[in-house]
Each structure stands twice: as structure tokens, then as C-alpha cells.
Scaffold this motif. Structure first.
Motif, short mmCIF file in Angstrom:
data_model
loop_
_atom_site.label_atom_id
_atom_site.label_comp_id
_atom_site.label_asym_id
_atom_site.label_seq_id
_atom_site.Cartn_x
_atom_site.Cartn_y
_atom_site.Cartn_z
N VAL A 16 0.90 -1.28 0.03
CA VAL A 16 -0.19 0.37 -0.16
C VAL A 16 0.78 0.90 0.20
O VAL A 16 0.36 2.18 -0.38
N GLU A 17 2.03 0.98 0.52
CA GLU A 17 3.06 2.44 1.08
C GLU A 17 3.93 2.47 -0.62
O GLU A 17 3.74 3.54 -0.97
N ARG A 20 1.19 3.97 -2.41
CA ARG A 20 0.94 5.64 -2.31
C ARG A 20 2.22 6.70 -3.07
O ARG A 20 2.28 8.13 -3.77
N LYS A 21 3.33 6.03 -2.85
CA LYS A 21 4.52 6.49 -3.53
C LYS A 21 4.99 6.69 -4.69
O LYS A 21 4.82 8.15 -5.14
N VAL A 24 2.01 10.32 -5.43
CA VAL A 24 1.99 11.27 -5.12
C VAL A 24 3.59 11.87 -5.67
O VAL A 24 4.30 12.80 -5.60
N VAL A 69 -8.29 3.96 -2.96
CA VAL A 69 -7.19 4.92 -4.16
C VAL A 69 -8.42 6.15 -4.44
O VAL A 69 -9.44 5.91 -4.90
N PHE A 76 -3.91 12.17 -3.81
CA PHE A 76 -4.58 10.98 -3.28
C PHE A 76 -4.72 10.42 -2.30
O PHE A 76 -3.50 10.56 -1.51
N ALA A 77 -5.14 9.99 -2.01
CA ALA A 77 -5.40 9.03 -0.15
C ALA A 77 -5.27 7.74 -0.59
O ALA A 77 -6.09 7.32 -1.35
N VAL A 78 -4.55 7.09 -0.22
CA VAL A 78 -4.05 5.62 -0.57
C VAL A 78 -4.30 4.93 1.09
O VAL A 78 -3.48 4.81 1.53
N THR A 79 -5.40 3.81 1.22
CA THR A 79 -5.65 3.63 2.87
C THR A 79 -5.70 2.02 2.39
O THR A 79 -6.13 1.50 0.96
#
Length: 439
Positions: A16-17, A20-21, A24, A69, A76-79
Motif C-alpha cells: 500500500v505504501e 502511495r509513493k 504522489v 485509492v 491522492f489518499a491510499v489506505t
């Protein structure tokens, strides 16, 4: 525990991280162009997934993995949460979704349709359910880039027992241990079988041969076939993780007597053979195999002899392998086998996926094609020896990171195999198994 630093497990926190990277704009791949948020400014979107039956070692709540996402037009928000109201929602089985998540090149013409066809074929049409859609071409471009970026890093499920159970292969592994071989019927679709056959015939005609090695380097279809999830599970159960390609060869033959006599695939291995597998071969059928088509003939249980066949041995115990188009027979531990006589017209075209335990050398010289590594998941690098510590010693010393990684992975894999072998045998084989593998 089960990944190298540049690899990730599907739906783990690191997965998930990494997503996100990328979104962004921190991933090196996209530094030379505007970040996704800049390309999508003012175009909100949302994608979410929820996948059940995840492997226990991941410690996900109720063994369910989720991701979401969201892009609000600015950021963006990724959870790790699930949003059933997202524009695009994917739900289903973890292992089926993992097979999809390892695909690279999703935006290529026909790639998504082909991926969905093969996943439905392997796991069933209900294994993954998709609702909603993303229509914006720019959004699709960004999501395709994200999908590919993660696919290049996403490893196979290291829990062999869990993976085999989700793929329906636990019984095949027990059968392989008892007989020295097993058959996975319909491991690929007929369409994929036709594509691979055409690629092989085109390559043979181009080079003027009836047989060829180094087939991994002759087409995308053969790269995908080398990574087939069912065959990889059998290889892991036989040879352990880190197994490397010994050779990827093809044979084109017409009617007439078989030209490969009885033998084992243990080149220069002293007798008695070790009490564990050193090598294994998966032979792919791109037409229906019948007794008249000149199939491979195997001697069940011959691996227990721990030696090469002698001229005095009776080959009458051999079983012609009968299986439908798109199937693969995998044999291991020095099973005696030969090429049968072909009495029907036409040609038989096969691909032989020959793997060695990771501590051995290959038959083919290994070539590391950086572009090929880039367009495939990490498993391809593993089968080319990229993940172990062999041939990586430098003046500064040995690669203990890879040594420790593979030591842990091999131990976890072996524990999974022993758990599978400890399970009770099925009451009776299937009709096709009775035909091909006598009791």
C-alpha cells in the motif's frame, strides 16, 4: 521476512505504501514527467478492493485484505480500508487477485481481456468480481502505470500450503510425491495454447530447426507460460523456492517412432540419486494428447529406484500421458520416461519447462535481459537466479542478505509441503487422473 527490500507482498502495508509513493510522484520511474496528481488535476476518481482468504502469515483482520485509492481532484489518499461506493470496485479471492496483481503491461492491447480470461479459467469466473468503471483515459493511464509499477515488485504467495489449497493443487502435490509426476489438466485456456503454439512454430521456422532451446527469449507468450501459477506451485513443492530455469526448449515432431529413448533428466548425477528432487520438467500440450499422438511415456514410481534405467529394465510399465490441450504434465526426481511413437497425422508441438534446484547450474546459459525483467513480476528474476546469493560474491564479500532471505523462504516453503503431505489422501482420483495415473 519473505521479501527482498525491492519486493513486496500483495496487500501488505509495504504494498500500500509503495502505491502511495507512486501516486504522489516519489517513484523513480515517474520523476521525469509530471506526477499523477498533476496529470489528473480536477478529475476525481476512486478505486477499491476487498479480497478474502489471505494467507495467515500476513496477519490481516479475518484474513481479509483491502485497499482504497481516492483522488479528490487535488491529492491522492491510499489506505487499507474498503470503499464499496468507489467508482471501480474489485472483490474476490486473495490468490486469484494476486495472480492478477503480478501482471505487467496491463495497458497493452488485449492485455486486460487476456488476464481476466486466464484468471477466470484458473480460479473460476466467480473468483474475482468487478463492478463500476473508470472511463477517463488519463485516469486509466495513471492507474495502468500504478498497476504495472506494483506488478514489477509483487512476489508470489510464499505460503505453499495456502497457495496450493486455493489453486486446488494439494492433491496433485501428494500425487507427484507418490508417482513422481502429476498432470494439471487445462492449466491454460485453449486460446493461450494456440498463441503459444503459433509463437513456437514461427520461431522454429524462422531459425530452420525442429527443436530449440532458449525459448524464454522468443515472445511474450512464452514469458507468461514460464510463469504459469499452477506449474510454479508444483515446482516449489518439488524443487523448493529459488529453482532456476535449466532449459526452456521446444520440440516439433510429425508421425513416426519416438526419437528420445528411455532416460532420466539427471545429467551426471551419481547413483544412487538423492532422496530429494534435483530437477523437474513440465511438458505443455498444445494439442490434445492421445496414445496415437506420440505423448511422453512415464514409468510411475520409477523415481524410487534412484538410478538411471538399465537395458535389462522392462519399460512395459510405462504410462502414455493422455491429457487435453492446454494441460501440463510435471515429472521430477529422476522419473524414467521417453517419447512415444506417433501414429496419427499432423504434428505435435511441445514446450519443455525444465527447472533445477537453485543450488545447481543450468543447462542453458542464463541471460539477464533487463527489459524482460522490467516487464514481468519478480518470479521471473527468481527463476533466472536473481534472488539467491550464488554468483553474487564481490570483492567486498558475499551477499548475506540474499542468503538469509532464501534460507527463510526455503524453510517456510518446506513446512508448507510437509503440511500438504500430512493431509489425508482424496478418496478417489478423478476420471482423467484414473486414465493417466494408474493406482
Amino acid at each position: 521476512m519473505f521479501t527482498l527490500p525491492h519486493h513486496i507482498e500483495f496487500l501488505s502495508d509495504r504494498w500500500v505504501e509503495e502505491g502511495r509513493k507512486f501516486l504522489v510522484g516519489e517513484a523513480p520511474k515517474i520523476r521525469e514527467r509530471p506526477a499523477p496528481a498533476e496529470r489528473l488535476r480536477g478529475r476525481p476518481l476512486s478505486v477499491s478492493g476487498r479480497f478474502t482468504q489471505a494467507p495467515p502469515h500476513m496477519n490481516l483482520p479475518r484474513d481479509v485484505g483491502c485497499f482504497s485509492v481516492h483522488f479528490d481532484g487535488e491529492a491522492f489518499a491510499v489506505t487499507t480500508s474498503f470503499d464499496p461506493a468507489a467508482d471501480l470496485v474489485i472483490e474476490g479471492d486473495y490468490q486469484a487477485a494476486l495472480t492478477g496483481a503480478q501482471m505487467v503491461g496491463i495497458a497493452a492491447p488485449g492485455a486486460f481481456r487476456t488476464l481476466r480470461r486466464e484468471i477466470d479459467h484458473l480460479y473460476g469466473p466467480e473468483a474475482l468480481k468487478v463492478r463500476g468503471a473508470i472511463a477517463d483515459p488519463m485516469a486509466l493511464e495513471v492507474l495502468s502505470g500504478l498497476f504495472d509499477h506494483l506488478g514489477r515488485k509483487t512476489v508470489e504467495n510464499p505460503d505453499l500450503a495456502h497457495r496450493a489449497a486455493r489453486q486446488g493443487l494439494s492433491g496433485k502435490i501428494r500425487e507427484m510425491e507418490a508417482q513422481g509426476y502429476t498432470i494439471v489438466e487445462n492449466a491454460i485456456t485453449p486460446e493461450f495454447a494456440d498463441e503459444a503454439r503459433e509463437t513456437i512454430l514461427r520461431t522454429l521456422s524462422m531459425h530452420g530447426h525442429q527443436t530449440m532451446n532458449w525459448m524464454l527469449y522468443h515472445g511474450r507468450a512464452l514469458e507468461r507460460l514460464a510463469l504459469n501459477p499452477s506449474l510454479m506451485t508444483l515446482i516449489d513443492a518439488s524443487l523448493g523456492r529459488g529453482a532456476v530455469i535449466a532449459s526452456l526448449s521446444c520440440i516439433r515432431r510429425g508421425a513416426g517412432p519416438g526419437f528420445i529413448p528411455i532416460h532420466t533428466d539427471y545429467s551426471h548425477v551419481p547413483e544412487p540419486y538423492p532422496a530429494f528432487a534435483m530437477t523437474g520438467v513440465g511438458v505443455w500440450a498444445f494439442e490434445d494428447w492421445t496414445e496415437a499422438s506420440g505423448p511422453t511415456v512415464l514409468v510411475p514410481g520409477s523415481h524410487r529406484a534412484r538410478r538411471h534405467p538399465r537395458s535389462s529394465d522392462d519399460p512395459g510399465a510405462g504410462v502414455p500421458i493422455v491429457m487435453p490441450k492446454g494441460s501440463v504434465v510435471f515429472f521430477t526426481e529422476g522419473v524414467w520416461h521417453w517419447q512415444g511413437d506417433r501414429t496419427e497425422a499432423g504434428e505435435r508441438v511441445t514446450l519443455h519447462s525444465h527447472f533445477n534446484r537453485g543450488i545447481l547450474r543450468s543447462l542453458e546459459a542464463r541471460r539477464i535481459d533487463e527489459q524482460m525483467i522490467y516487464r514481468n513480476p519478480p518470479r521471473l528474476g527468481e527463476m533466472l537466479g536473481e534472488d539467491d546469493w550464488f554468483e553474487k560474491t564481490t570483492a567486498a564479500g558475499r551477499d548475506y542478505m540474499r542468503f538469509n532471505y532464501m534460507r527463510q523462504l526455503l524453510a517456510f516453503n518446506e513446512a508448507g509441503k510437509q503440511a500438504i503431505l500430512a493431509e489425508p489422501q482424496a478418496a478417489a482420483p478423478t476420471k482423467s487422473a484414473r486414465r493417466a495415473v494408474p493406482a
